[in-house]
Write an enzyme that holds these catalytic residues in place. Structure first.
Site, PDB file in Angstrom:
ATOM      1  N   CYS A  11      -5.672  -2.669   2.954  1.00  0.00           N
ATOM      2  CA  CYS A  11      -5.350  -2.428   4.355  1.00  0.00           C
ATOM      3  C   CYS A  11      -6.577  -2.468   5.271  1.00  0.00           C
ATOM      4  O   CYS A  11      -7.076  -3.536   5.579  1.00  0.00           O
ATOM      5  CB  CYS A  11      -4.589  -1.111   4.491  1.00  0.00           C
ATOM      6  SG  CYS A  11      -3.656  -0.986   6.057  1.00  0.00           S
ATOM      7  N   GLU A  61       0.839  -1.192   0.000  1.00  0.00           N
ATOM      8  CA  GLU A  61       0.000   0.000   0.000  1.00  0.00           C
ATOM      9  C   GLU A  61       0.883   1.255   0.000  1.00  0.00           C
ATOM     10  O   GLU A  61       1.881   1.324   0.719  1.00  0.00           O
ATOM     11  CB  GLU A  61      -0.888   0.007   1.247  1.00  0.00           C
ATOM     12  CG  GLU A  61      -1.797   1.229   1.346  1.00  0.00           C
ATOM     13  CD  GLU A  61      -2.606   1.279   2.637  1.00  0.00           C
ATOM     14  OE1 GLU A  61      -3.670   1.902   2.632  1.00  0.00           O
ATOM     15  OE2 GLU A  61      -2.150   0.695   3.651  1.00  0.00           O
ATOM     16  N   LYS A  95      -9.872   2.255  -2.284  1.00  0.00           N
ATOM     17  CA  LYS A  95     -10.089   1.833  -0.900  1.00  0.00           C
ATOM     18  C   LYS A  95     -11.437   2.324  -0.383  1.00  0.00           C
ATOM     19  O   LYS A  95     -11.742   3.515  -0.429  1.00  0.00           O
ATOM     20  CB  LYS A  95      -8.953   2.375  -0.025  1.00  0.00           C
ATOM     21  CG  LYS A  95      -8.928   1.864   1.406  1.00  0.00           C
ATOM     22  CD  LYS A  95      -7.673   2.384   2.110  1.00  0.00           C
ATOM     23  CE  LYS A  95      -7.503   1.820   3.497  1.00  0.00           C
ATOM     24  NZ  LYS A  95      -6.240   2.307   4.122  1.00  0.00           N
TER      25      LYS A  95
END
Length: 274
Positions: free
Chosen positions: A153, A42, A112
């Site tokens: 994440c 990431e 995300k």
């Protein structure tokens, strides 16, 4: 069917071009170029701080993103290019993961969904929403090895981030992530093993190498877990490469032996009136 995967745990420099050159050098290695799939962490192209995201953000058609596509084509690999800051025409900045096929075609662009806004008393404080906009959905894409999906994440904290792609056929889920020194030792391995077991998929997590001098310190420990929840491979905190051969037949075998997915009682997904 078997697939060889390389997970690159890279150092993050302040110069995004230096980060790109590092990736080029790693992908040129014979052992990495011989893999079917290569993954990155990431926000590997910029220091992980909210104020940096708009500064380092790239347009989808930028020279930087085209260079990532060229790397996939040059080495004839599937390339999950971690995540980088992306800016759209309206000026919104996203935490975006691009995936390219062996010919350098972008086969997935995932933004995300769950932004990392967290306050741990006496620990980590971080607020991605200060500069980032959230994505709006999960996706799956086809490869010669079957369907895959990506989340990023903090998404792994939410069961639906893995379950929804699984229900649409994903057998491999990639999660470029940067857990910190509070959440990493507590939950990094646990989260990947948990999502692998729940969904009977391979989970692949690529993290930046640890830099104690950075404003945000990554836990590192890039990882692959199998459908049974075993750790296939895990790095430590330093720069490194994890290479593993995944036996994709284990997915069907595990699902036959323990029919979690087929035994789901979707007719009961509501509260009964008391």
């Amino acid at each position: 069917m078997k697939m060889k995967v390389a997970v690159l745990q890279t150092k993050v420099f302040a110069d995004k071009n230096e980060n790109l050159e590092q990736v080029k050098a790693l992908m040129a290695r014979e052992d990495v170029a011989a893999c079917d799939l290569v993954t990155l962490p990431e926000m590997w192209n910029c220091p992980y701080q909210t104020e940096n995201f708009p500064i380092y953000a790239e347009r989808e058609d930028s020279e930087f993103v085209r260079a990532l596509a060229e790397l996939a084509k040059k080495h004839h690999v599937y390339f999950q290019a971690g995540s980088i800051p992306e800016v759209d025409e309206a000026g919104h900045v996203y935490n975006t993961a691009y995936t390219f096929d062996r010919e350098g075609k972008c086969i997935d662009k995932y933004r995300k969904v769950h932004l990392f806004d967290i306050f741990v008393k006496g620990g980590q404080v971080f607020k991605e929403s200060d500069t980032l906009t959230a994505g709006d959905g999960f996706r799956v894409f086809d490869t010669e090895f079957g369907k895959m999906g990506v989340n990023i994440c903090f998404d792994i904290r939410f069961p639906e981030s893995a379950r929804i792609p699984t229900l649409y056929g994903a057998q491999i889920l990639m999660n470029p992530g940067a857990f910190n020194m509070t959440t990493g030792p507590a939950h990094w391995e646990l989260a990947f093993r948990q999502r692998a077991v729940e969904n009977q998929v391979y989970m692949i997590g690529a993290a930046p190498a640890r830099d104690p001098e950075a404003g945000y310190t990554s836990w590192g420990h890039s990882i692959i877990t199998d459908p049974w929840g075993h750790v296939v491979v895990q790095l430590d905190e330093k720069e490194g490469i994890a290479i593993a051969e995944l036996n994709l037949d284990e997915i069907d075998r595990t699902r036959e032996n323990l029919p979690f997915l087929s035994a789901r009682r979707t007719d009961l997904y509501r509260l009964e009136e008391v």
